[in-house]
Motif scaffolding. Sequence first.
Motif, short mmCIF file in Angstrom:
data_model
loop_
_atom_site.label_atom_id
_atom_site.label_comp_id
_atom_site.label_asym_id
_atom_site.label_seq_id
_atom_site.Cartn_x
_atom_site.Cartn_y
_atom_site.Cartn_z
N TYR A 2 -108.29 -56.03 87.59
CA TYR A 2 -109.41 -56.94 87.34
C TYR A 2 -109.71 -56.94 85.84
O TYR A 2 -110.64 -56.27 85.38
N GLY A 3 -108.91 -57.67 85.08
CA GLY A 3 -109.10 -57.74 83.64
C GLY A 3 -109.89 -58.98 83.24
O GLY A 3 -110.12 -59.88 84.05
N HIS A 4 -110.32 -59.02 81.98
CA HIS A 4 -111.06 -60.16 81.44
C HIS A 4 -110.25 -60.80 80.32
O HIS A 4 -109.71 -60.09 79.46
N ILE A 25 -117.04 -61.02 78.84
CA ILE A 25 -117.43 -62.28 79.46
C ILE A 25 -116.97 -62.26 80.92
O ILE A 25 -115.78 -62.44 81.21
N ARG A 26 -117.91 -62.05 81.84
CA ARG A 26 -117.55 -61.86 83.25
C ARG A 26 -116.98 -63.13 83.87
O ARG A 26 -116.22 -63.08 84.84
N ILE A 33 -110.21 -61.97 85.76
CA ILE A 33 -109.00 -62.38 86.46
C ILE A 33 -108.68 -61.38 87.57
O ILE A 33 -108.66 -60.17 87.34
N ASP A 34 -108.42 -61.90 88.77
CA ASP A 34 -108.14 -61.05 89.93
C ASP A 34 -106.64 -60.98 90.16
O ASP A 34 -106.04 -61.93 90.66
N SER A 61 -104.71 -66.96 87.58
CA SER A 61 -104.73 -66.17 88.82
C SER A 61 -104.32 -67.06 89.98
O SER A 61 -104.88 -68.14 90.17
N LEU A 62 -103.34 -66.62 90.75
CA LEU A 62 -102.91 -67.41 91.92
C LEU A 62 -104.06 -67.55 92.91
O LEU A 62 -104.22 -68.60 93.55
#
Length: 348
Positions: free
Chosen positions: A60-62, A67-68, A72-73, A196-197
């Motif tokens: 779970y990076g940004h 900035i939330r 990215i999942d 992110s897919l």
Amino acid sequence: MAENEKTKNRLHFPWRELIAFVITAVCMVGLLVAVAKIPREKLRPQMERSADYFCDRALYGHVIRGIRGTKIDRYADALLLNIAWNYKEESPLQSVMYSFFYDDYEKNSNQDFYETVYYSYAPNKEYMRYWHGSISIVRPLMTFLSINGLYIWNAVWFSALTILLLIILVKNQAYTPAIGFFVGFILTSSMFVPLSLEYTWNYPVMLITSILACLFAIKKKEQWYGVLFLCAGMVTNYLDFLTTETLTLTVPLLLLLWFDRENSIIKSINAGVAWLIGYAGVWILKWILASCILHLNAMSYVNSHIAERLDDRDNYPKSLIAYLFKTLFRNIKLMVPFEYGFIGLIVG
């Protein structure tokens, strides 16, 4: 004249919608079975690169630190590729229904995916309740693209569809919805969706449905509205992993009503019902097909997963109003530019 009016207002059996549902459902199953037949060795080079990619990055990076809204999942992406990798060429229909994957309870999804690809660890868990229809797109592309290539491919067709929709709106002097769509796109950080897919699939469905909705409304093809929203609901369920499903109904419907405002309430109700029938119908269809093909009660698997989700209810506010308010506030807070410091807050 009176007879013609009676004929026009008479309720007819929705043959178009029924035929569309059957054809779409057959195509859905057929596509997944077809891609399950792709030999695993053709996927191996790109799957190995993808496994390396996931293990080199945070789940779970940004994209932008702090900035939330740019989070990215990759957890769900690794899980999706885990399922895609473990389809069996010799039993494609059963593989599609079961959607097996390898899972080690003590490790994350990126490590699970790495081990099943590199060490051939056998799948030990099912994900039966979803269609995982995006694999019908991902698996063929994985014969020549790694996950990073898929993200780039996402950005290309995502951008192309967005530009095409805006061109149609501007060409038909629909400047207000064109500006509204563009502003909404920015406010919701949609530019990060292709990375992110999991986030991706509802957006092309929304864009394609919006393009067709505008064209049908401009050309006065009202008889196809029901088919359009029925298929949108079906494809949404087929591709999505419980993310932003309602985008495929609300955005196309708002654009359609801009061009065709007569009886807008009735059109909205009809579109909503058609979309919901398609969405729910495809989910029920999966469980029925799985039960028949695998000779088991798929609902027992579905119910166990529902119970697992409900066990987490203590983490949510007891009051429905409090829950809805908190949800609304959290979503608004993540919109551009509210997260971008004090100046962003003032601008917002």
